[in-house]
Design a protein around this motif. Structure first.
Motif, PDB file in Angstrom:
ATOM      1  N   ILE A 138       8.058  -1.046  -0.039  1.00  0.00           N
ATOM      2  CA  ILE A 138       8.383  -2.457   0.207  1.00  0.00           C
ATOM      3  C   ILE A 138       7.610  -3.366  -0.733  1.00  0.00           C
ATOM      4  O   ILE A 138       8.152  -4.332  -1.272  1.00  0.00           O
ATOM      5  N   THR A 139       6.310  -3.044  -0.965  1.00  0.00           N
ATOM      6  CA  THR A 139       5.466  -3.926  -1.782  1.00  0.00           C
ATOM      7  C   THR A 139       5.611  -3.676  -3.278  1.00  0.00           C
ATOM      8  O   THR A 139       5.239  -4.508  -4.082  1.00  0.00           O
ATOM      9  N   GLY A 140       6.128  -2.492  -3.649  1.00  0.00           N
ATOM     10  CA  GLY A 140       6.220  -2.163  -5.066  1.00  0.00           C
ATOM     11  C   GLY A 140       4.893  -1.716  -5.648  1.00  0.00           C
ATOM     12  O   GLY A 140       4.740  -1.574  -6.857  1.00  0.00           O
ATOM     13  N   SER A 141       3.920  -1.476  -4.790  1.00  0.00           N
ATOM     14  CA  SER A 141       2.592  -1.045  -5.201  1.00  0.00           C
ATOM     15  C   SER A 141       2.559   0.472  -5.323  1.00  0.00           C
ATOM     16  O   SER A 141       3.481   1.170  -4.909  1.00  0.00           O
ATOM     17  N   SER A 142       1.476   1.002  -5.876  1.00  0.00           N
ATOM     18  CA  SER A 142       1.334   2.450  -5.992  1.00  0.00           C
ATOM     19  C   SER A 142       0.827   3.080  -4.691  1.00  0.00           C
ATOM     20  O   SER A 142       0.872   4.293  -4.530  1.00  0.00           O
ATOM     21  N   LYS A 143       0.311   2.237  -3.769  1.00  0.00           N
ATOM     22  CA  LYS A 143      -0.200   2.719  -2.481  1.00  0.00           C
ATOM     23  C   LYS A 143       0.318   1.847  -1.351  1.00  0.00           C
ATOM     24  O   LYS A 143       0.668   0.691  -1.566  1.00  0.00           O
ATOM     25  N   ASP A 144       0.315   2.403  -0.137  1.00  0.00           N
ATOM     26  CA  ASP A 144       0.596   1.583   1.033  1.00  0.00           C
ATOM     27  C   ASP A 144      -0.510   0.531   1.154  1.00  0.00           C
ATOM     28  O   ASP A 144      -1.640   0.758   0.739  1.00  0.00           O
ATOM     29  N   THR A 145      -0.182  -0.609   1.730  1.00  0.00           N
ATOM     30  CA  THR A 145      -1.136  -1.699   1.875  1.00  0.00           C
ATOM     31  C   THR A 145      -1.534  -1.856   3.335  1.00  0.00           C
ATOM     32  O   THR A 145      -0.671  -1.887   4.210  1.00  0.00           O
ATOM     33  N   LEU A 146      -2.838  -1.916   3.611  1.00  0.00           N
ATOM     34  CA  LEU A 146      -3.338  -2.163   4.959  1.00  0.00           C
ATOM     35  C   LEU A 146      -3.647  -3.650   5.113  1.00  0.00           C
ATOM     36  O   LEU A 146      -4.301  -4.250   4.259  1.00  0.00           O
ATOM     37  N   ILE A 161     -10.111  -5.897  15.408  1.00  0.00           N
ATOM     38  CA  ILE A 161      -9.204  -5.905  14.267  1.00  0.00           C
ATOM     39  C   ILE A 161      -8.042  -4.953  14.536  1.00  0.00           C
ATOM     40  O   ILE A 161      -8.254  -3.786  14.848  1.00  0.00           O
ATOM     41  N   LYS A 162      -6.803  -5.467  14.422  1.00  0.00           N
ATOM     42  CA  LYS A 162      -5.625  -4.606  14.439  1.00  0.00           C
ATOM     43  C   LYS A 162      -5.232  -4.400  12.984  1.00  0.00           C
ATOM     44  O   LYS A 162      -5.373  -5.307  12.161  1.00  0.00           O
ATOM     45  N   LEU A 163      -4.746  -3.220  12.678  1.00  0.00           N
ATOM     46  CA  LEU A 163      -4.309  -2.938  11.317  1.00  0.00           C
ATOM     47  C   LEU A 163      -2.801  -2.739  11.277  1.00  0.00           C
ATOM     48  O   LEU A 163      -2.228  -2.104  12.163  1.00  0.00           O
ATOM     49  N   ARG A 164      -2.176  -3.272  10.252  1.00  0.00           N
ATOM     50  CA  ARG A 164      -0.766  -3.053   9.975  1.00  0.00           C
ATOM     51  C   ARG A 164      -0.669  -2.440   8.586  1.00  0.00           C
ATOM     52  O   ARG A 164      -1.437  -2.789   7.696  1.00  0.00           O
ATOM     53  N   LYS A 165       0.271  -1.519   8.433  1.00  0.00           N
ATOM     54  CA  LYS A 165       0.460  -0.887   7.134  1.00  0.00           C
ATOM     55  C   LYS A 165       1.837  -1.266   6.603  1.00  0.00           C
ATOM     56  O   LYS A 165       2.831  -1.182   7.316  1.00  0.00           O
ATOM     57  N   ILE A 166       1.866  -1.684   5.340  1.00  0.00           N
ATOM     58  CA  ILE A 166       3.122  -1.998   4.672  1.00  0.00           C
ATOM     59  C   ILE A 166       3.367  -0.922   3.617  1.00  0.00           C
ATOM     60  O   ILE A 166       2.499  -0.648   2.785  1.00  0.00           O
ATOM     61  N   SER A 167       4.521  -0.330   3.677  1.00  0.00           N
ATOM     62  CA  SER A 167       4.871   0.762   2.772  1.00  0.00           C
ATOM     63  C   SER A 167       4.854   0.316   1.314  1.00  0.00           C
ATOM     64  O   SER A 167       5.262  -0.799   0.981  1.00  0.00           O
ATOM     65  N   LYS A 168       4.393   1.223   0.458  1.00  0.00           N
ATOM     66  CA  LYS A 168       4.391   0.953  -0.985  1.00  0.00           C
ATOM     67  C   LYS A 168       5.808   0.732  -1.499  1.00  0.00           C
ATOM     68  O   LYS A 168       6.025   0.054  -2.505  1.00  0.00           O
TER      69      LYS A 168
END
Length: 74
Positions: free
Chosen positions: A41-49, A32-39
């Protein structure tokens, strides 16, 4: 309901063997490779893995280009 596609012995005879581009080994394991998307960019309260399953050579750990979905050339 649609029946699942079955692979016949005739199909297996015509299948192409895949080998490691680095060492030539023919056995792989799922990794499994993981990518993180900044909060931001997503509008979320946390970064998304984002988990990205792919196959690595069991002998040397190389991931063939055809398996590496993170190497997207757009």
């Amino acid at each position: 309901m649609q029946q699942p596609h079955r692979v016949s012995m005739e199909m297996m005879k015509n299948a192409t063997e895949i080998k490691c581009e680095s060492c030539g080994h023919d056995t792989f394991e799922e990794v499994i490779k993981l990518r993180k998307i900044s909060k931001l960019i997503t509008g979320s309260s946390k970064d998304t893995l984002i988990p990205m399953p792919m196959f690595a050579c069991k002998k040397c750990g190389n991931i063939n280009k055809e398996f590496d979905i993170t190497d997207l050339t757009l």
